[in-house]
Design an enzyme around this catalytic site. Structure first.
Site, PDB file in Angstrom:
ATOM      1  CE1 TYR A  18      -4.341   1.432   0.396  1.00 39.86           C
ATOM      2  CE2 TYR A  18      -3.087   3.076   1.598  1.00 39.86           C
ATOM      3  CZ  TYR A  18      -4.243   2.688   0.956  1.00 39.86           C
ATOM      4  OH  TYR A  18      -5.301   3.562   0.875  1.00 39.86           O
ATOM      5  CG  HIS A  22      -1.222   5.186  -1.680  1.00 32.99           C
ATOM      6  ND1 HIS A  22      -1.569   3.850  -1.607  1.00 32.99           N
ATOM      7  CD2 HIS A  22      -2.360   5.877  -1.886  1.00 32.99           C
ATOM      8  CE1 HIS A  22      -2.873   3.745  -1.759  1.00 32.99           C
ATOM      9  NE2 HIS A  22      -3.386   4.958  -1.923  1.00 32.99           N
ATOM     10  CE1 TYR A  41      -7.144  11.416   0.427  1.00 36.51           C
ATOM     11  CE2 TYR A  41      -7.301  11.170  -1.945  1.00 36.51           C
ATOM     12  CZ  TYR A  41      -7.500  10.675  -0.677  1.00 36.51           C
ATOM     13  OH  TYR A  41      -8.078   9.439  -0.513  1.00 36.51           O
ATOM     14  CD1 TRP A  79      -6.411   4.078  -6.356  1.00 35.50           C
ATOM     15  CD2 TRP A  79      -4.458   3.658  -7.365  1.00 35.50           C
ATOM     16  NE1 TRP A  79      -5.411   4.433  -5.490  1.00 35.50           N
ATOM     17  CE2 TRP A  79      -4.210   4.198  -6.083  1.00 35.50           C
ATOM     18  CE3 TRP A  79      -3.386   3.333  -8.171  1.00 35.50           C
ATOM     19  CZ2 TRP A  79      -2.929   4.400  -5.592  1.00 35.50           C
ATOM     20  CZ3 TRP A  79      -2.100   3.543  -7.687  1.00 35.50           C
ATOM     21  CH2 TRP A  79      -1.883   4.069  -6.405  1.00 35.50           C
ATOM     22  CD1 TRP A  80     -10.150   3.591  -5.560  1.00 34.62           C
ATOM     23  CD2 TRP A  80     -12.270   3.579  -6.229  1.00 34.62           C
ATOM     24  NE1 TRP A  80     -10.641   4.868  -5.406  1.00 34.62           N
ATOM     25  CE2 TRP A  80     -11.937   4.890  -5.803  1.00 34.62           C
ATOM     26  CE3 TRP A  80     -13.554   3.348  -6.701  1.00 34.62           C
ATOM     27  CZ2 TRP A  80     -12.844   5.939  -5.825  1.00 34.62           C
ATOM     28  CZ3 TRP A  80     -14.462   4.389  -6.722  1.00 34.62           C
ATOM     29  CH2 TRP A  80     -14.112   5.674  -6.284  1.00 34.62           C
TER      30      TRP A  80
END
Length: 109
Positions: A18, A22, A41, A79-80
């Site tokens: 993860y 990112h 963000y 991506w999700w």
């Protein structure tokens, strides 16, 4: 501008992947976030509880419409599809939420 925050769990065995994803977020995802009026963000990780905390500032006029636009994007869906199996939604989240939205109870500029 509207400040928004959310929280979700992450499966501990997926934390390294993860973080790697990112650290090198796809340009299409970054562009989509910007195109949906989201600025500043950030996602934070809290270990050992394995919680992800997301914060952003929404600069648009219709968050639901912008969220739907983002959800309809094929690259975002891709991506999700990678990220969501790594996550563990909170049992207490509201109906229809994946990440649980949070209430701002204090802010100081």
């Amino acid at each position: 501008m509207q400040r928004m925050a959310m929280v979700i769990g992450i499966k501990p065995e997926h934390i390294p992947e993860y973080k790697r994803l990112h650290a090198d977020t796809w340009p299409e995802i970054l562009r989509g976030i910007t195109d949906c009026n989201i600025r500043n963000y950030s996602i934070y990780l809290k270990e050992p509880e394995n919680l992800l905390f997301g914060y952003w500032e929404y600069h648009g006029a219709d968050f639901d419409a912008d969220a739907a636009k983002m959800a309809a994007d094929p690259k975002t869906q891709e991506w999700w599809d990678i990220c969501m199996p790594m996550q563990e939604p909170l049992d207490t989240r509201k109906e229809g939420e994946w990440w649980a939205m949070m209430e701002e109870v204090f802010h100081h500029d």
